[in-house]
Design a protein around this motif. Structure first.
Motif, PDB file in Angstrom:
ATOM      1  N   MET A 166      20.611 -39.516  14.460  1.00  0.00           N
ATOM      2  CA  MET A 166      19.799 -38.929  15.524  1.00  0.00           C
ATOM      3  C   MET A 166      20.544 -37.774  16.198  1.00  0.00           C
ATOM      4  SD  MET A 166      18.337 -40.723  19.006  1.00  0.00           S
ATOM      5  CE  MET A 166      19.962 -41.267  19.494  1.00  0.00           C
ATOM      6  N   TYR A 167      21.826 -37.986  16.477  1.00  0.00           N
ATOM      7  CA  TYR A 167      22.609 -36.956  17.151  1.00  0.00           C
ATOM      8  C   TYR A 167      22.814 -35.736  16.250  1.00  0.00           C
ATOM      9  CZ  TYR A 167      23.416 -40.809  20.290  1.00  0.00           C
ATOM     10  OH  TYR A 167      23.233 -41.864  21.154  1.00  0.00           O
ATOM     11  N   LYS A 177      20.736 -34.703  13.932  1.00  0.00           N
ATOM     12  CA  LYS A 177      19.454 -34.001  13.883  1.00  0.00           C
ATOM     13  C   LYS A 177      19.189 -33.229  15.181  1.00  0.00           C
ATOM     14  CE  LYS A 177      17.982 -34.625   9.844  1.00  0.00           C
ATOM     15  NZ  LYS A 177      18.036 -33.442   8.982  1.00  0.00           N
ATOM     16  N   GLU A 178      19.538 -33.824  16.320  1.00  0.00           N
ATOM     17  CA  GLU A 178      19.362 -33.133  17.595  1.00  0.00           C
ATOM     18  C   GLU A 178      20.232 -31.873  17.653  1.00  0.00           C
ATOM     19  OE1 GLU A 178      20.000 -35.581  21.019  1.00  0.00           O
ATOM     20  OE2 GLU A 178      18.458 -37.010  20.418  1.00  0.00           O
ATOM     21  N   LEU A 179      21.474 -31.991  17.187  1.00  0.00           N
ATOM     22  CA  LEU A 179      22.373 -30.844  17.199  1.00  0.00           C
ATOM     23  C   LEU A 179      21.880 -29.755  16.252  1.00  0.00           C
ATOM     24  CD1 LEU A 179      24.926 -29.584  18.301  1.00  0.00           C
ATOM     25  CD2 LEU A 179      26.223 -30.779  16.521  1.00  0.00           C
ATOM     26  N   HIS A 195      18.789 -29.164  15.400  1.00  0.00           N
ATOM     27  CA  HIS A 195      17.617 -28.566  16.045  1.00  0.00           C
ATOM     28  C   HIS A 195      18.060 -27.596  17.142  1.00  0.00           C
ATOM     29  CE1 HIS A 195      13.786 -28.055  18.053  1.00  0.00           C
ATOM     30  NE2 HIS A 195      14.331 -28.491  19.180  1.00  0.00           N
ATOM     31  N   PHE A 196      19.001 -28.017  17.973  1.00  0.00           N
ATOM     32  CA  PHE A 196      19.492 -27.187  19.071  1.00  0.00           C
ATOM     33  C   PHE A 196      20.101 -25.890  18.545  1.00  0.00           C
ATOM     34  CE2 PHE A 196      22.902 -26.047  22.098  1.00  0.00           C
ATOM     35  CZ  PHE A 196      22.113 -25.786  23.200  1.00  0.00           C
ATOM     36  N   THR A 250      13.717 -25.350  22.808  1.00  0.00           N
ATOM     37  CA  THR A 250      13.968 -26.651  22.199  1.00  0.00           C
ATOM     38  C   THR A 250      12.790 -27.595  22.479  1.00  0.00           C
ATOM     39  OG1 THR A 250      15.102 -27.435  24.171  1.00  0.00           O
ATOM     40  CG2 THR A 250      16.469 -26.424  22.467  1.00  0.00           C
ATOM     41  N   ASN A 254      12.976 -30.476  23.917  1.00  0.00           N
ATOM     42  CA  ASN A 254      13.172 -31.012  25.259  1.00  0.00           C
ATOM     43  C   ASN A 254      13.772 -29.933  26.148  1.00  0.00           C
ATOM     44  OD1 ASN A 254      12.449 -33.699  24.458  1.00  0.00           O
ATOM     45  ND2 ASN A 254      14.420 -33.806  23.453  1.00  0.00           N
TER      46      ASN A 254
END
Length: 86
Positions: free
Chosen positions: A37-38, A40-42, A44-45, A55, A57
Motif C-alpha cells: 500500500m505504501y 503504491k501511494e508513493l 502515485h504521489f 493527488t 487525497n
C-alpha cells in the motif's frame, strides 16, 4: 450488528456477531505484503508531481483528518467529549 477487529500482525479481520454470539473470520490474508500500500501511494504521489496533477487525497483533507485524529486521542485521554470545528 457486532464488533469488527483487525489483527494487523495476522492480517485478519474478524466479526463478532451479536445474533449468534460467535466470531467469524471475514478476511485472512496469509501472504499480505504490508509495504504494498505504501509503495503504491508513493508511486502515485511521485507520478502526480512529475505530471503536475492533483493527488487522490488533497493535502487540506489530510490536515483535517489529522486534526480529527488528534482530537479523538485527546478526547480518549481526557475521557471527555470534544467538539471539532474544522
Amino acid at each position: 450488528k457486532g464488533t469488527l477487529i483487525w489483527d494487523y500482525h495476522k492480517s485478519r479481520l474478524q466479526l463478532f456477531n451479536l445474533k449468534d454470539e460467535s466470531w467469524h473470520v471475514i478476511i485472512h490474508e496469509k501472504n499480505y505484503n504490508r509495504n504494498y500500500m505504501y509503495q503504491k501511494e508513493l508511486e502515485h504521489f511521485l507520478t502526480c508531481i512529475k505530471i503536475r496533477k492533483n493527488t487522490i487525497n488533497p493535502l487540506n483533507e489530510g490536515i483535517e483528518i489529522l486534526k480529527i485524529a488528534l482530537l479523538l486521542k485527546e478526547s480518549s485521554q481526557k475521557m471527555k467529549v470534544m467538539n471539532f470545528e474544522g
